[in-house]
Design a protein around this motif. Sequence first.
Motif, PDB file in Angstrom:
ATOM      1  N   ALA A 267     -24.734 -17.221 -24.640  1.00 52.74           N
ATOM      2  CA  ALA A 267     -25.694 -16.143 -24.384  1.00 52.74           C
ATOM      3  C   ALA A 267     -25.042 -14.783 -24.611  1.00 52.74           C
ATOM      4  O   ALA A 267     -25.669 -13.858 -25.147  1.00 52.74           O
ATOM      5  N   MET A 268     -23.785 -14.662 -24.194  1.00 48.80           N
ATOM      6  CA  MET A 268     -23.058 -13.418 -24.450  1.00 48.80           C
ATOM      7  C   MET A 268     -22.968 -13.153 -25.950  1.00 48.80           C
ATOM      8  O   MET A 268     -23.257 -12.038 -26.422  1.00 48.80           O
ATOM      9  N   TRP A 269     -22.588 -14.179 -26.714  1.00 50.67           N
ATOM     10  CA  TRP A 269     -22.460 -13.993 -28.159  1.00 50.67           C
ATOM     11  C   TRP A 269     -23.813 -13.723 -28.806  1.00 50.67           C
ATOM     12  O   TRP A 269     -23.913 -12.954 -29.773  1.00 50.67           O
ATOM     13  N   ARG A 270     -24.855 -14.336 -28.295  1.00 49.57           N
ATOM     14  CA  ARG A 270     -26.192 -14.045 -28.815  1.00 49.57           C
ATOM     15  C   ARG A 270     -26.541 -12.570 -28.569  1.00 49.57           C
ATOM     16  O   ARG A 270     -27.122 -11.907 -29.437  1.00 49.57           O
ATOM     17  N   GLY A 271     -26.194 -12.059 -27.400  1.00 49.43           N
ATOM     18  CA  GLY A 271     -26.435 -10.650 -27.116  1.00 49.43           C
ATOM     19  C   GLY A 271     -25.615  -9.734 -27.996  1.00 49.43           C
ATOM     20  O   GLY A 271     -26.102  -8.692 -28.463  1.00 49.43           O
ATOM     21  N   ILE A 272     -24.342 -10.091 -28.228  1.00 54.22           N
ATOM     22  CA  ILE A 272     -23.484  -9.293 -29.097  1.00 54.22           C
ATOM     23  C   ILE A 272     -24.041  -9.285 -30.518  1.00 54.22           C
ATOM     24  O   ILE A 272     -24.091  -8.234 -31.176  1.00 54.22           O
ATOM     25  N   ALA A 273     -24.462 -10.456 -31.006  1.00 55.83           N
ATOM     26  CA  ALA A 273     -25.037 -10.543 -32.349  1.00 55.83           C
ATOM     27  C   ALA A 273     -26.299  -9.691 -32.453  1.00 55.83           C
ATOM     28  O   ALA A 273     -26.540  -9.043 -33.482  1.00 55.83           O
ATOM     29  N   ALA A 274     -27.103  -9.677 -31.398  1.00 50.81           N
ATOM     30  CA  ALA A 274     -28.324  -8.866 -31.411  1.00 50.81           C
ATOM     31  C   ALA A 274     -27.997  -7.381 -31.525  1.00 50.81           C
ATOM     32  O   ALA A 274     -28.729  -6.618 -32.180  1.00 50.81           O
TER      33      ALA A 274
ATOM     34  N   GLY B 100     -30.648  -7.647 -23.994  1.00 57.45           N
ATOM     35  CA  GLY B 100     -31.168  -8.473 -22.909  1.00 57.45           C
ATOM     36  C   GLY B 100     -32.265  -9.404 -23.363  1.00 57.45           C
ATOM     37  O   GLY B 100     -32.359 -10.545 -22.883  1.00 57.45           O
ATOM     38  N   GLU B 101     -33.102  -8.957 -24.290  1.00 60.02           N
ATOM     39  CA  GLU B 101     -34.162  -9.818 -24.813  1.00 60.02           C
ATOM     40  C   GLU B 101     -33.568 -11.037 -25.518  1.00 60.02           C
ATOM     41  O   GLU B 101     -34.038 -12.160 -25.347  1.00 60.02           O
ATOM     42  N   ALA B 102     -32.513 -10.805 -26.319  1.00 60.49           N
ATOM     43  CA  ALA B 102     -31.875 -11.910 -27.036  1.00 60.49           C
ATOM     44  C   ALA B 102     -31.219 -12.895 -26.075  1.00 60.49           C
ATOM     45  O   ALA B 102     -31.305 -14.115 -26.252  1.00 60.49           O
ATOM     46  N   ILE B 103     -30.560 -12.367 -25.033  1.00 55.01           N
ATOM     47  CA  ILE B 103     -29.928 -13.233 -24.039  1.00 55.01           C
ATOM     48  C   ILE B 103     -30.980 -14.051 -23.305  1.00 55.01           C
ATOM     49  O   ILE B 103     -30.846 -15.274 -23.144  1.00 55.01           O
ATOM     50  N   ASP B 104     -32.024 -13.398 -22.850  1.00 56.63           N
ATOM     51  CA  ASP B 104     -33.093 -14.069 -22.101  1.00 56.63           C
ATOM     52  C   ASP B 104     -33.749 -15.150 -22.949  1.00 56.63           C
ATOM     53  O   ASP B 104     -33.961 -16.290 -22.486  1.00 56.63           O
ATOM     54  N   ASP B 105     -34.051 -14.831 -24.213  1.00 55.53           N
ATOM     55  CA  ASP B 105     -34.694 -15.808 -25.085  1.00 55.53           C
ATOM     56  C   ASP B 105     -33.803 -17.025 -25.293  1.00 55.53           C
ATOM     57  O   ASP B 105     -34.274 -18.175 -25.274  1.00 55.53           O
ATOM     58  N   PHE B 106     -32.502 -16.804 -25.488  1.00 54.23           N
ATOM     59  CA  PHE B 106     -31.580 -17.914 -25.704  1.00 54.23           C
ATOM     60  C   PHE B 106     -31.507 -18.810 -24.475  1.00 54.23           C
ATOM     61  O   PHE B 106     -31.585 -20.042 -24.582  1.00 54.23           O
TER      62      PHE B 106
ATOM     63  N   HIS C 285     -38.484  -2.609 -20.886  1.00 53.49           N
ATOM     64  CA  HIS C 285     -37.950  -1.286 -21.221  1.00 53.49           C
ATOM     65  C   HIS C 285     -37.016  -1.422 -22.416  1.00 53.49           C
ATOM     66  O   HIS C 285     -36.118  -2.259 -22.415  1.00 53.49           O
ATOM     67  N   ARG C 286     -37.204  -0.572 -23.403  1.00 51.14           N
ATOM     68  CA  ARG C 286     -36.375  -0.710 -24.604  1.00 51.14           C
ATOM     69  C   ARG C 286     -34.984  -0.119 -24.433  1.00 51.14           C
ATOM     70  O   ARG C 286     -34.059  -0.455 -25.177  1.00 51.14           O
ATOM     71  N   GLY C 287     -34.785   0.771 -23.459  1.00 54.46           N
ATOM     72  CA  GLY C 287     -33.482   1.382 -23.248  1.00 54.46           C
ATOM     73  C   GLY C 287     -33.169   2.422 -24.306  1.00 54.46           C
ATOM     74  O   GLY C 287     -33.987   2.717 -25.177  1.00 54.46           O
ATOM     75  N   PRO C 288     -31.962   3.007 -24.266  1.00 53.86           N
ATOM     76  CA  PRO C 288     -31.604   4.051 -25.221  1.00 53.86           C
ATOM     77  C   PRO C 288     -31.417   3.495 -26.629  1.00 53.86           C
ATOM     78  O   PRO C 288     -31.174   2.303 -26.823  1.00 53.86           O
ATOM     79  N   ARG C 289     -31.513   4.383 -27.598  1.00 58.45           N
ATOM     80  CA  ARG C 289     -31.321   3.986 -28.990  1.00 58.45           C
ATOM     81  C   ARG C 289     -29.844   3.662 -29.226  1.00 58.45           C
ATOM     82  O   ARG C 289     -28.953   4.352 -28.721  1.00 58.45           O
ATOM     83  N   VAL C 290     -29.585   2.618 -30.003  1.00 56.18           N
ATOM     84  CA  VAL C 290     -28.216   2.249 -30.373  1.00 56.18           C
ATOM     85  C   VAL C 290     -27.721   3.230 -31.437  1.00 56.18           C
ATOM     86  O   VAL C 290     -28.383   3.443 -32.459  1.00 56.18           O
ATOM     87  N   LYS C 291     -26.540   3.824 -31.187  1.00 56.33           N
ATOM     88  CA  LYS C 291     -25.971   4.795 -32.122  1.00 56.33           C
ATOM     89  C   LYS C 291     -24.481   4.526 -32.297  1.00 56.33           C
ATOM     90  O   LYS C 291     -23.819   4.025 -31.389  1.00 56.33           O
ATOM     91  N   PRO C 292     -23.925   4.880 -33.465  1.00 60.86           N
ATOM     92  CA  PRO C 292     -22.476   4.753 -33.655  1.00 60.86           C
ATOM     93  C   PRO C 292     -21.713   5.529 -32.592  1.00 60.86           C
ATOM     94  O   PRO C 292     -22.130   6.608 -32.162  1.00 60.86           O
ATOM     95  N   GLY C 293     -20.596   4.962 -32.167  1.00 54.38           N
ATOM     96  CA  GLY C 293     -19.795   5.568 -31.105  1.00 54.38           C
ATOM     97  C   GLY C 293     -20.112   5.018 -29.733  1.00 54.38           C
ATOM     98  O   GLY C 293     -19.375   5.251 -28.774  1.00 54.38           O
ATOM     99  N   MET C 294     -21.213   4.273 -29.614  1.00 59.13           N
ATOM    100  CA  MET C 294     -21.560   3.635 -28.355  1.00 59.13           C
ATOM    101  C   MET C 294     -20.667   2.413 -28.135  1.00 59.13           C
ATOM    102  O   MET C 294     -20.450   1.620 -29.045  1.00 59.13           O
ATOM    103  N   CYS C 295     -20.125   2.267 -26.941  1.00 55.77           N
ATOM    104  CA  CYS C 295     -19.328   1.093 -26.588  1.00 55.77           C
ATOM    105  C   CYS C 295     -19.923   0.470 -25.334  1.00 55.77           C
ATOM    106  O   CYS C 295     -20.176   1.174 -24.347  1.00 55.77           O
ATOM    107  N   LEU C 296     -20.138  -0.848 -25.388  1.00 55.87           N
ATOM    108  CA  LEU C 296     -20.843  -1.553 -24.321  1.00 55.87           C
ATOM    109  C   LEU C 296     -20.057  -2.760 -23.848  1.00 55.87           C
ATOM    110  O   LEU C 296     -19.446  -3.474 -24.656  1.00 55.87           O
ATOM    111  N   ALA C 297     -20.086  -3.000 -22.550  1.00 55.76           N
ATOM    112  CA  ALA C 297     -19.591  -4.247 -21.977  1.00 55.76           C
ATOM    113  C   ALA C 297     -20.799  -5.156 -21.762  1.00 55.76           C
ATOM    114  O   ALA C 297     -21.654  -4.875 -20.929  1.00 55.76           O
ATOM    115  N   ILE C 298     -20.868  -6.208 -22.553  1.00 53.33           N
ATOM    116  CA  ILE C 298     -21.986  -7.154 -22.494  1.00 53.33           C
ATOM    117  C   ILE C 298     -21.541  -8.339 -21.656  1.00 53.33           C
ATOM    118  O   ILE C 298     -20.575  -9.028 -22.008  1.00 53.33           O
ATOM    119  N   GLU C 299     -22.216  -8.602 -20.522  1.00 55.60           N
ATOM    120  CA  GLU C 299     -21.707  -9.605 -19.580  1.00 55.60           C
ATOM    121  C   GLU C 299     -22.834 -10.346 -18.853  1.00 55.60           C
ATOM    122  O   GLU C 299     -23.146 -10.046 -17.702  1.00 55.60           O
TER     123      GLU C 299
END
Length: 277
Positions: free
Chosen positions: A136-143, A154-160, A197-211
């Motif tokens: 699920a983590m990798w599915r979220g990272i791939a998304a 979160g949508e990708a994780i939930d769906d998986f 909620h769609r959350g903020p737009r993904v932009k270069p320079g963004m770093c996320l901890a997906i967990e």
Amino acid sequence: MSFIRSSKIEYKSNPQILKMREAGLILAEALDATVAAAAVGKTTAELDQVFESVITRHNATSNFKGYHGFPATICASVNEEVVHGIPGERVLQDGDVLKIDGGCIVDGWHADSARTVIVGTPDPEDQRLSDITEEAMWRGIAALAEARFVGEIGEAIDDFVSEQDGSRLGILEDYVGHGIGSEMHMPPDVLNYRSGHRGPRVKPGMCLAIEPMLVRGGIETAVLEDDWTIVTTDRGRASQWEHTVAVTPAGIWVLTAHDGGAERLAKYGVTPSPIIP
């Protein structure tokens, strides 16, 4: 480590992301050593010492130890303990589901990552729990590689998780992923479930901890008397997996994976894009 925050998103430059990559590689090595040391008869305090010795050898510092008074360099959470378990004299038993969550800092830049390890002989349902949480983590990272908005993770994780055969696993909602950079916990929150909620737009320079954190049972949790350890109220066992991921103009880069995520992301058609110094 996971908290809920709110304020301005920090976008990193390439040199700053490279510092986070340095921290991420040290962290990956420290987690490798700690996972290898996790065995029946070991105490969680001994594992904390293994982790600390690796990051100290590399002249990195812990971003957990002393954080709001946290007394150790890793969170070691066993069985129904989901996150934020304090290492101590608890002796690991055969079949324990151990979550090892750690982080470190290099020149002021942070990395954060977590793994689940089953000590000794795994119960098949516990192994399934860990495997699905990790994927699920990798599915979220791939998304994230194609996402326009953070909520798509979160949508990708939930769906998986929802499409898996067998007994249904719960996705924890009270504790989520987060932004990371010059601090360990920064905006935005990275949900592991569909929220509308769609959350903020993904932009270069963004770093996320997906967990993502999944449980074999209900998602209700409680905090123990130590004011840190989070447990499932029905004592259902839990799993946690986490990576720190950078968004660059060329794509994504898993900062806490030795290969940048190449092997695990290949099945999703995603090729990590490292920054060349």
